[in-house]
Design a protein around this motif. Structure first.
Motif, PDB file in Angstrom:
ATOM      1  N   LEU A   1     -10.875  52.402 -14.584  1.00  0.00           N
ATOM      2  CA  LEU A   1     -12.183  52.076 -15.155  1.00  0.00           C
ATOM      3  C   LEU A   1     -12.529  53.096 -16.242  1.00  0.00           C
ATOM      4  N   ALA A   2     -12.754  52.609 -17.444  1.00  0.00           N
ATOM      5  CA  ALA A   2     -13.264  53.456 -18.531  1.00  0.00           C
ATOM      6  C   ALA A   2     -14.764  53.228 -18.642  1.00  0.00           C
ATOM      7  N   TYR A   3     -15.485  54.275 -18.983  1.00  0.00           N
ATOM      8  CA  TYR A   3     -16.937  54.148 -19.127  1.00  0.00           C
ATOM      9  C   TYR A   3     -17.464  55.281 -19.996  1.00  0.00           C
ATOM     10  N   VAL A   4     -18.753  55.218 -20.321  1.00  0.00           N
ATOM     11  CA  VAL A   4     -19.435  56.231 -21.134  1.00  0.00           C
ATOM     12  C   VAL A   4     -20.402  56.989 -20.241  1.00  0.00           C
ATOM     13  N   SER A   5     -20.446  58.323 -20.388  1.00  0.00           N
ATOM     14  CA  SER A   5     -21.414  59.156 -19.674  1.00  0.00           C
ATOM     15  C   SER A   5     -21.934  60.230 -20.626  1.00  0.00           C
ATOM     16  N   ASN A   6     -23.189  60.628 -20.414  1.00  0.00           N
ATOM     17  CA  ASN A   6     -23.778  61.699 -21.235  1.00  0.00           C
ATOM     18  C   ASN A   6     -23.871  63.010 -20.448  1.00  0.00           C
ATOM     19  N   GLU A   7     -22.977  63.228 -19.495  1.00  0.00           N
ATOM     20  CA  GLU A   7     -23.069  64.396 -18.621  1.00  0.00           C
ATOM     21  C   GLU A   7     -22.900  65.717 -19.376  1.00  0.00           C
ATOM     22  N   THR A   8     -22.243  65.713 -20.546  1.00  0.00           N
ATOM     23  CA  THR A   8     -22.080  66.939 -21.328  1.00  0.00           C
ATOM     24  C   THR A   8     -23.238  67.153 -22.294  1.00  0.00           C
ATOM     25  N   GLY A   9     -24.159  66.228 -22.343  1.00  0.00           N
ATOM     26  CA  GLY A   9     -25.244  66.317 -23.307  1.00  0.00           C
ATOM     27  C   GLY A   9     -25.107  65.315 -24.427  1.00  0.00           C
ATOM     28  N   GLU A  10     -23.920  64.738 -24.606  1.00  0.00           N
ATOM     29  CA  GLU A  10     -23.731  63.659 -25.557  1.00  0.00           C
ATOM     30  C   GLU A  10     -22.781  62.630 -24.958  1.00  0.00           C
ATOM     31  N   ASP A  11     -22.787  61.428 -25.495  1.00  0.00           N
ATOM     32  CA  ASP A  11     -21.979  60.348 -24.946  1.00  0.00           C
ATOM     33  C   ASP A  11     -20.489  60.631 -25.145  1.00  0.00           C
ATOM     34  N   GLU A  12     -19.715  60.540 -24.059  1.00  0.00           N
ATOM     35  CA  GLU A  12     -18.266  60.711 -24.098  1.00  0.00           C
ATOM     36  C   GLU A  12     -17.610  59.661 -23.209  1.00  0.00           C
ATOM     37  N   ILE A  13     -16.317  59.410 -23.448  1.00  0.00           N
ATOM     38  CA  ILE A  13     -15.559  58.420 -22.689  1.00  0.00           C
ATOM     39  C   ILE A  13     -14.812  59.117 -21.550  1.00  0.00           C
ATOM     40  N   TYR A  14     -14.794  58.474 -20.377  1.00  0.00           N
ATOM     41  CA  TYR A  14     -14.058  58.974 -19.220  1.00  0.00           C
ATOM     42  C   TYR A  14     -13.296  57.812 -18.573  1.00  0.00           C
ATOM     43  N   VAL A  15     -12.258  58.156 -17.828  1.00  0.00           N
ATOM     44  CA  VAL A  15     -11.523  57.157 -17.044  1.00  0.00           C
ATOM     45  C   VAL A  15     -11.428  57.654 -15.603  1.00  0.00           C
ATOM     46  N   VAL A  16     -11.656  56.730 -14.650  1.00  0.00           N
ATOM     47  CA  VAL A  16     -11.516  57.034 -13.225  1.00  0.00           C
ATOM     48  C   VAL A  16     -10.699  55.906 -12.579  1.00  0.00           C
ATOM     49  N   PRO A  17     -10.072  56.174 -11.420  1.00  0.00           N
ATOM     50  CA  PRO A  17      -9.388  55.087 -10.700  1.00  0.00           C
ATOM     51  C   PRO A  17     -10.411  54.058 -10.203  1.00  0.00           C
ATOM     52  N   PHE A  18      -9.957  52.828 -10.005  1.00  0.00           N
ATOM     53  CA  PHE A  18     -10.835  51.784  -9.468  1.00  0.00           C
ATOM     54  C   PHE A  18     -10.088  51.053  -8.352  1.00  0.00           C
ATOM     55  N   PRO A  19     -10.786  50.764  -7.243  1.00  0.00           N
ATOM     56  CA  PRO A  19     -12.211  51.008  -6.956  1.00  0.00           C
ATOM     57  C   PRO A  19     -12.528  52.387  -6.388  1.00  0.00           C
ATOM     58  N   ASN A  20     -11.465  53.191  -6.081  1.00  0.00           N
ATOM     59  CA  ASN A  20     -11.693  54.519  -5.504  1.00  0.00           C
ATOM     60  C   ASN A  20     -11.980  55.514  -6.635  1.00  0.00           C
ATOM     61  N   THR A  21     -13.178  55.449  -7.191  1.00  0.00           N
ATOM     62  CA  THR A  21     -13.495  56.214  -8.401  1.00  0.00           C
ATOM     63  C   THR A  21     -13.597  57.717  -8.170  1.00  0.00           C
ATOM     64  N   GLY A  22     -13.664  58.145  -6.926  1.00  0.00           N
ATOM     65  CA  GLY A  22     -13.762  59.574  -6.654  1.00  0.00           C
ATOM     66  C   GLY A  22     -12.415  60.277  -6.587  1.00  0.00           C
ATOM     67  N   ALA A  23     -11.322  59.544  -6.780  1.00  0.00           N
ATOM     68  CA  ALA A  23      -9.992  60.131  -6.615  1.00  0.00           C
ATOM     69  C   ALA A  23      -9.515  60.898  -7.840  1.00  0.00           C
ATOM     70  N   GLY A  24     -10.223  60.841  -8.931  1.00  0.00           N
ATOM     71  CA  GLY A  24      -9.808  61.553 -10.143  1.00  0.00           C
ATOM     72  C   GLY A  24     -10.735  61.209 -11.295  1.00  0.00           C
ATOM     73  N   LYS A  25     -10.619  61.998 -12.362  1.00  0.00           N
ATOM     74  CA  LYS A  25     -11.463  61.755 -13.527  1.00  0.00           C
ATOM     75  C   LYS A  25     -10.831  62.418 -14.737  1.00  0.00           C
ATOM     76  N   TRP A  26     -10.720  61.670 -15.840  1.00  0.00           N
ATOM     77  CA  TRP A  26     -10.080  62.193 -17.038  1.00  0.00           C
ATOM     78  C   TRP A  26     -10.987  61.979 -18.261  1.00  0.00           C
ATOM     79  N   PRO A  27     -11.317  63.044 -18.995  1.00  0.00           N
ATOM     80  CA  PRO A  27     -12.073  62.873 -20.238  1.00  0.00           C
ATOM     81  C   PRO A  27     -11.170  62.323 -21.333  1.00  0.00           C
TER      82      PRO A  27
END
Length: 870
Positions: free
Chosen positions: A747-773
């Motif tokens: 799953l790719a998505y947009v988050s503003n967790e750094t203060g600006e919008d950036e793209i991240y990818v996580v596994p689906f449906p187990n999205t807590g198993a990893g995260k890549w900017p």
């Protein structure tokens, strides 16, 4: 040659042409600042990564630094950053850094040059991400450079005193005191210099200012020696001189006017004749001056022009629900939304280029403070304020209430602003950090009022002009209609004053400007005291740029009579185009025009297009078209907004968002051939957007409204299995634009967790198993290639970027490449405005067509006066 200024306000300049806005963004500019402060030898990559990404993993920080270096080199079209092993440094042949020149002048003992280079504290007003190590390093350098500057000023002051140039000595001591106003030592030296120059009164006054400042800022009693020195300087000159051991070279003597004036009766006849002649001449001069003041001023020439803008500073594409332009009350500055990242740009009218305000990416709807010293702007749920000198903005309120359809700063110190909801009135919030908004107007639902937008506070503070949007059920032919109303301050009670009108702006000449539904700019006499229209309207211009449904326009007028407005590209100019990976564009179907396109989606076989479309002022609907030039049909529902289409995996139906049946925006599904009525797929109390299906059809994934609790979350549901949606990515930050890979595992998505919008990818449906900017320096609108080997997104620079994705033996990133500049195509923070062809070799995008023209009319009030006399 580039010039990087670190002393005072951080800026990047070019001696021959403007620096692209993309290179002036916060992250690239911050990296350049750190390298500049590191000196000509540069800094290690590890140190830079620790400074800028202190909370990130080593791999993520390494990737982010690579992306930022690439973005800078690409924006500036040169290798200004050199890499030597693990070191990065600025190329001194391409970049001049003021700190370097400052320190070279110190080593050479060139004190005047040192003072000239020092324009203020190091990186004044520029803030980095939270990093204690970086803050400490910058602060230590800031203190060191300030002390070097103060030593240079003290040397210059002493040299001037030795040369008995007391006036210049005072200038230098004053410069030193201004740099450290709470310093008792600098204050005493300035007072002594003033006394030596014969200005003991100014020395005493400065002592009083210093004492009051210390009491207010430090809450303590000032240095007693300051009071003793002021007391000594207040005594007669001889006594004071003795006490201070100072011998002023210019005695402070004020001869008595009475003693130096001869009485008229003691004058000779000749003296009296001369005196009477002088009196007569003075009277003649006075009468002439009074006539000059009182006679009518000649009419100023009315001048019309089109404002030229550099391609990197062009206005952002017009949007239905947000504004783009404002002018300062004195007409000296223009604020607008533009550049590849839709920033707040401020352009002085006597300058050829604008200043990009850092930290304002994705801003909209600028508005000036009554005194013109600040510019406010809006984001969804945010009201922010920035200084006109380009300093980073401050947040007035970040509640879930405020929207983007207009704001106005009143003389009462309150900002009147649109509410982030359909079915809401206007809000009122005090213009200070952390203020809480309150409701100002209330909808008259009995009259069919659906929304209040585009406020404009009258200069006398008695009322607020605004636009009423009436629901389609109450409008002519079942369409949305508009009217201009005025609301009383502070009660908020309102009444309609002009029908078939929107986007009202008050002109201090005593007129009201507004735009009609057929895009005509009108002006009508208006009395702000009675808040009533007092005459008949007149046409000013046709073909205004007007946002459909939202009623936005580009229209502003200064209190001094400068009018600014934008004419639109006209009907049928926005078009769908195929764009190859090298940026070549070709129209999809020139015979299928539209006023608005949004969120194009291709069927799984690539033969059909689903897209939100507005044509001929009809409500927004989802249309289905056979590509390229085949027939088209509309999937029609009642209501004003049907948008965000997504195909089901079998290609037979389309799921989309609609406000058809409830007070919320729900998800609906309808057969693509229109052979059966639409059915509600999912209803929640909050609004639902960005629908998408997993390839096996088991999961429906979507996001919630950014104004909902959690500020926007990504959820999913298995229709027929789950009774309620489950959170997929749901944090205190804003998550948007979910995009599932072709195999449904990522799953790719947009988050503003750094203060600006950036793209991240996580596994689906187990999205807590990893995260890549994925992105660095800004990223929105992620979409996967059909083979799953690439991820496309819009970079902060405005380019369309492709990143290689490897999933075996584990997830990793490969080469990242900017495919082509995409600033000329419609984009949105909230969802992809393009689609990827099945062969991954081209993209279906929305081209805005002919750019809007920004018209400037100087001395427009003169034209009104001429018209009123006819």
């Amino acid at each position: 040659m580039l010039t990087l200024d670190l002393l005072g306000t951080l800026s990047l300049r070019n001696e021959t042409h403007p620096v692209p806005v993309a290179a002036q963004q916060k992250r690239p500019l911050g990296l350049l600042a750190i390298l500049g402060l590191g000196g000509k030898p540069g800094l290690s990559r590890d140190r830079i990564e620790g400074y800028l990404w202190p909370e990130s993993s080593a791999a993520r920080a390494h990737h982010a630094l690579d992306q930022t270096v690439y973005a800078i080199r690409h924006a500036l079209a040169s290798d200004v950053i050199l890499a030597t092993g693990r070191e990065l440094r600025l190329d001194p042949d391409l970049v001049r850094v003021d700190v370097w020149e400052f320190e070279e002048a110190i080593r050479a003992g060139q004190w005047a040059a040192v003072v000239g280079y020092y324009k203020g504290p190091l990186l004044d007003g520029f803030h980095f991400a939270d990093s204690h190590e970086l803050d400490s390093w910058i602060e230590s350098n800031r203190s060191r450079l300030r002390l070097e500057f103060q030593k240079a000023v003290e040397c210059l002051a002493n040299l001037a005193a030795k040369a008995r140039d007391h006036s210049q000595s005072v200038t230098w001591w004053r410069r030193l005191a201004d740099s450290d106003p709470l310093s008792a030592g600098a204050t005493k030296k300035l007072m002594l210099a003033l006394a030596a120059a014969g200005d003991r009164a100014s020395a005493v006054r400065y002592a009083r200012v210093y004492q009051e400042l210390v009491r207010q800022e430090l809450e303590m009693e000032p240095d007693a020696e300051i009071a003793d020195l002021a007391a000594a300087l207040s005594r007669p000159a001889t006594a004071a001189t003795g006490d201070l051991a100072v011998s002023p070279h210019t005695p402070s003597v004020t001869p008595s006017v009475a003693a130096s004036t001869l009485e008229v009766k003691d004058r000779s006849p000749r003296d009296r004749r001369v005196l009477y002649a002088v009196i007569g001449l003075a009277m003649l001069i006075s009468v002439t001056a009074i006539w000059g003041w009182m006679r009518p001023a000649p009419a100023k020439q009315v001048v019309r022009s089109t404002l030229a803008m550099d391609s990197t500073e062009a206005m952002a594409p017009g949007a239905p629900w947000s504004g783009r332009v404002a002018i300062s009350p004195d007409g000296s500055r223009l604020a607008y939304i533009g550049g590849p990242r839709s920033q707040l740009l401020i352009r002085a009218r006597n300058q050829l280029h604008a200043i990009a305000v850092p930290g304002t990416e994705g801003a909209s709807t600028p508005f000036f403070s009554p005194d013109g010293s600040k510019v406010g702007f809006l984001r969804v749920k945010d009201v922010q304020i920035a200084s006109i000198n380009g300093a980073p903005p401050i947040t007035v309120t970040d509640t879930l209430l405020t929207g983007t359809s207009g704001a106005s700063w009143g003389p009462d110190g309150f900002i009147y602003v649109d509410a982030n909801t359909n079915g809401g009135g206007l809000l009122r919030v005090e213009a200070k950090p952390g203020a809480k908004p309150s409701w100002f107007t209330v909808l008259d639902t009995a009259s069919g009022e659906f929304d209040h937008t585009w406020p404009d506070v009258l200069p006398n503070g008695k009322g607020v002009l605004f636009t009423i949007r009436f629901s389609a059920k109450n409008g002519p032919k079942g369409r949305t209609s508009y009217a201009i109303a005025v609301a009383d301050i502070p009660s908020g009670k309102h009444r309609v004053i002009v029908d078939d009108a929107m986007y009202a702006r008050y002109a201090s000449s005593g007129h009201l400007l507004y735009v009609t539904g057929n895009k005509t700019l009108m002006v009508v006499p208006f009395d702000q005291s009675s808040m009533k229209v007092t005459g008949e309207p007149t046409v000013l211009s046709e073909g205004m740029r007007l946002g459909l449904l939202g009623g936005s326009a580009d229209l502003a007028v200064s209190a001094t009579g400068t009018l600014v407005y934008a004419t639109g590209a006209g009907q049928g100019k926005q078009e769908l185009v195929w764009v190859t990976r090298d940026g070549r564009a070709q129209a999809v179907d020139p015979e299928w025009p539209s006023d608005y396109w949004g969120s194009p989606a291709l069927s799984p076989d690539g033969k059909w297009l689903a897209v939100a479309r507005v044509a001929n002022a009809e409500p927004m609907n989802v249309w289905i078209k056979r590509l390229d030039r085949g027939p088209s049909v509309t999937l029609t529902l009642e209501g004003n907004n049907n948008f965000g289409p997504a195909w089901t995996p079998n290609g037979r139906s389309v799921t989309f968002s609609s406000d058809h049946a409830t007070d919320a925006t729900d998800l609906w599904t309808e057969r693509a051939d229109g052979g059966a009525p639409a059915v509600m797929q999912l209803h929640e109390k909050r609004n639902l957007y960005n629908a998408g299906w997993s390839p096996d059809g088991k999961w429906l994934i979507f996001r919630t409204d950014v104004s909902s609790p959690g500020s926007g979350d990504i959820l999913a549901i298995r229709p027929g299995i789950d009774t309620a949606p489950v959170p997929v990515v749901a944090t205190r930050f804003t998550e948007m634009t979910p995009a599932l890979s072709p195999n449904g595992r990522w799953l790719a998505y947009v988050s503003n967790e750094t203060g600006e919008d950036e793209i991240y990818v996580v596994p689906f449906p187990n999205t807590g198993a990893g995260k890549w900017p994925i992105s660095a320096g800004g990223g929105t609108e992620p979409l996967w290639s059909h083979r799953g080997s690439e991820l496309f997104y819009r970079a902060g620079s405005g380019d369309l970027v492709a990143v290689e994705i490897h999933t075996q033996p584990r997830f990793s990133l490969g080469r990242s490449a900017a495919l082509f500049p995409a600033a000329g195509f419609t984009s949105s923070r909230f969802g992809p405005q393009y689609a990827v062809a099945p062969n991954d070799r081209r993209f279906l995008m929305i081209r805005a067509g002919t750019p809007d023209k920004l018209i400037v009319v100087e001395n427009w009030f003169e034209e009104l006066r001429t018209t009123s006399r006819k």
